[in-house]
Every structure is written in C-alpha cells, then in structure tokens.
Design an enzyme around this catalytic site. Structure first.
Site, short mmCIF file in Angstrom:
data_model
loop_
_atom_site.label_atom_id
_atom_site.label_comp_id
_atom_site.label_asym_id
_atom_site.label_seq_id
_atom_site.Cartn_x
_atom_site.Cartn_y
_atom_site.Cartn_z
N ASN A 13 0.89 -1.17 0.00
CA ASN A 13 0.00 0.00 0.00
C ASN A 13 0.93 1.22 0.00
O ASN A 13 1.61 1.49 0.99
CB ASN A 13 -0.86 -0.05 1.26
N ASN A 66 -6.54 10.81 -0.65
CA ASN A 66 -6.64 9.73 -1.61
C ASN A 66 -6.10 10.15 -2.97
O ASN A 66 -5.93 11.35 -3.25
CB ASN A 66 -8.10 9.28 -1.77
N CYS A 75 -5.84 6.10 7.99
CA CYS A 75 -5.18 5.10 7.16
C CYS A 75 -4.17 4.36 8.02
O CYS A 75 -3.17 4.94 8.45
CB CYS A 75 -4.49 5.75 5.95
N GLY A 76 -4.43 3.08 8.29
CA GLY A 76 -3.58 2.33 9.19
C GLY A 76 -2.19 2.08 8.65
O GLY A 76 -1.19 2.28 9.34
N ASN A 77 -2.10 1.62 7.38
CA ASN A 77 -0.77 1.41 6.79
C ASN A 77 -0.01 2.72 6.70
O ASN A 77 1.20 2.79 6.92
CB ASN A 77 -0.91 0.80 5.39
N ASN A 159 -12.67 5.78 9.63
CA ASN A 159 -13.23 5.85 8.29
C ASN A 159 -14.15 4.64 8.12
O ASN A 159 -14.00 3.62 8.78
CB ASN A 159 -12.13 5.89 7.21
N HIS A 161 -16.21 1.29 6.90
CA HIS A 161 -15.91 0.02 6.23
C HIS A 161 -17.14 -0.87 6.20
O HIS A 161 -17.87 -0.97 7.19
CB HIS A 161 -14.79 -0.72 6.96
N GLU A 210 -10.78 0.27 -1.69
CA GLU A 210 -10.78 1.53 -0.94
C GLU A 210 -11.54 2.61 -1.70
O GLU A 210 -11.36 2.78 -2.91
CB GLU A 210 -9.34 2.00 -0.69
N CYS A 219 -4.66 -2.64 3.31
CA CYS A 219 -5.42 -1.55 3.94
C CYS A 219 -5.45 -1.82 5.43
O CYS A 219 -6.10 -2.79 5.88
CB CYS A 219 -6.83 -1.48 3.37
N GLY A 222 -8.83 -1.32 7.01
CA GLY A 222 -9.68 -2.39 6.49
C GLY A 222 -9.44 -3.69 7.22
O GLY A 222 -10.39 -4.45 7.52
#
Length: 276
Positions: A13, A66, A75-77, A159, A161, A210, A219, A222
């Site tokens: 990612n 984005n 955004c975790g990553n 965010n 999901h 995404e 993600c 995610g």
C-alpha cells in the site's frame, strides 16, 4: 512549487510522504491527483502530509489524501509509515508518538525490524456514526446491491468500512461489487469494502476496495474493521493474522469498547523532488 517527498509503502500500500514542517506546502485536489498519477506523476495510493499539531499534547498532525484528491480520516498502513518517516527525517527521536488526525489521536509505537504498532482506538459500531443507514445496531446487515442481497458488517475505524464474508477471496468480485457498495446510498460518506475469508480462528485473508482508490495491496483500517466484524460474529479470537495481497498484519482486539491494535512492517523506497 518544488516539493521534497519520500516514497514509502506498508505491505505494498504505497504512499507519497510530504514534510509540511520544514517546507511550505500548499496542496489542492488537482495537485494531489497530479502527484498520485502513476503515469505522469510519482504514483501512490495516498499522499500523507506531516504538519505541526494544533493540539499541544501531541507530536504531529497527520493529513491523508486519496489518489482522487479527496481528504479522508484515517489510514492504518499510512500511520505506520508516518511513524517511520518522522524518525527517518529526524523530525522526532521518540519511539512512542502521538499523532492528531481527522479521526482523533493515534498512538504509534516503533519496534524492531521496521515493525510499527498503532493503537487505532475503539471501533465505532453505532450505524449513524459509521455512517450507515440502519434502524438498530447489529453484527451484520442485509444490503441489496443490483438485485442481490449481501450480509455486511458496518464498522468505522475513523473511516467507514463494509465487511463481506466470502468462501474464497481470490474469486471475490472485488472490482465490480466493491465499486457498487462503495457508492451505495446507505453509506452516505461512501465506504471502503473488505472481502474477508476466514481460514481458522487466528488466520484470515482479505482484499479491500478503498473508496477513492480502488483495490489496494493492503489496507490497515480495512484489516482492523474486518477483524472486528468477524469477532462480533464469533468467528475469530482476539488476535488474528490477516493476510492481504501485500503481506500480513497482526490485529488484536479484546472486544467492544476496547482499542484495536495493528502491528506490521514499513518500507522506505526512495526520496525525491517534484515541481508542481
């Protein structure tokens, strides 16, 4: 405008990291799209901007764009890459970093071998707060898409999901069904869509569509949302290895009201400059 940047990725990612503390940065949606274009720009799933915090109790402010130019909450990553970036660029020497985001404050912990753990906070499950249109909170919800009904979990990790269980993630219609659910009217802010295959109680496989990006190799939010949704349905234990196309994340969640912890690797690819 001449902009210095670093290209990074977390499990494939990929991100353009921009230091907005030591250089002046003025970004518009058009400029973000120009940077993110994989043919005429640098190319990335998301652009991550480091800024000085507004909250005096934290170390940095973290903004996420984005590839289509839209700004999103979490955004975790990207958060894991953020932790390594601010240390590599000597913006901090801390191993425990507090970061202000549009979704709240994140706790980042830098570990050995480029591993970073992120306290993602407690998942949001109340439908109106995801946001998702439903009368009552439930483990999953029927969702009609193009004449077919699917059961989806609805979880916000800062965010929104939607999580679908599938028998074989390699055969899941990620592009077509993901796009249809992303813009479903019951998700008024659009939604990220996860396709989750449970292998055993501590292992799962995941693909994610995404919002504003399409399918990505990984993600982080995610993976967190998918684990939460599966645990609410009684399908997994409190720690799960989730394998995405780009690699594996470890997700830990004790249960409702408790924070989700995500641990995984980061990688720095190259540094450069671009004239906008």
């Amino acid at each position: 405008m001449r902009l210095k940047f670093t290209k990074m990725h977390g499990l494939g990612n990929d991100f353009v990291m921009v230091d907005g503390i030591t250089q002046r940065v003025k970004l518009s949606p058009e400029k973000v799209r120009q940077i993110a274009d994989r043919h005429t720009g640098i190319g990335c799933d998301q652009l991550l901007l480091v800024e000085a915090p507004r909250n005096p109790d934290v170390d940095f402010r973290y903004r996420i764009y984005n590839a289509d130019g839209s700004e999103v909450e979490n955004c975790g990553n990207g958060a894991r890459c953020f932790a390594r970036f601010v240390r590599d660029r000597r913006l901090t020497s801390k191993e425990h970093i507090l970061v202000e985001t549009a979704a709240g404050i994140l706790e980042l912990k830098v570990q050995e071998k480029d591993q970073v753990s992120v306290d993602m906070g407690a998942p949001v499950l109340e439908p109106s707060d995801v946001p998702f249109q439903a009368d009552i909170q439930a483990e999953s919800y029927p969702l009609e898409v193009d004449g077919e009904t699917y059961n989806v979990g609805a979880v916000s990790m800062g965010n929104p999901h939607a999580v679908l269980l599938v028998d074989d993630v390699t055969k899941a219609p990620v592009d077509s069904l993901g796009a249809a659910i992303e813009s479903h009217p019951r998700f008024p802010a659009r939604v990220n869509v996860g396709f989750l295959q449970i292998e055993e109680r501590g292992k799962a496989r995941l693909r994610v569509f995404e919002r504003g990006v399409g399918e990505t190799r990984a993600c982080g939010t995610g993976a967190c949302a998918a684990m939460v949704s599966a645990r609410l349905r009684g399908l997994v234990d409190d720690e799960v290895q989730i394998t995405l196309p780009g690699g594996t994340l470890t997700i830990h969640w004790p249960g409702p009201g408790e924070p989700v912890t995500m641990t995984g690797p980061t990688a720095s690819v190259y540094h450069g400059q671009i004239i906008l």
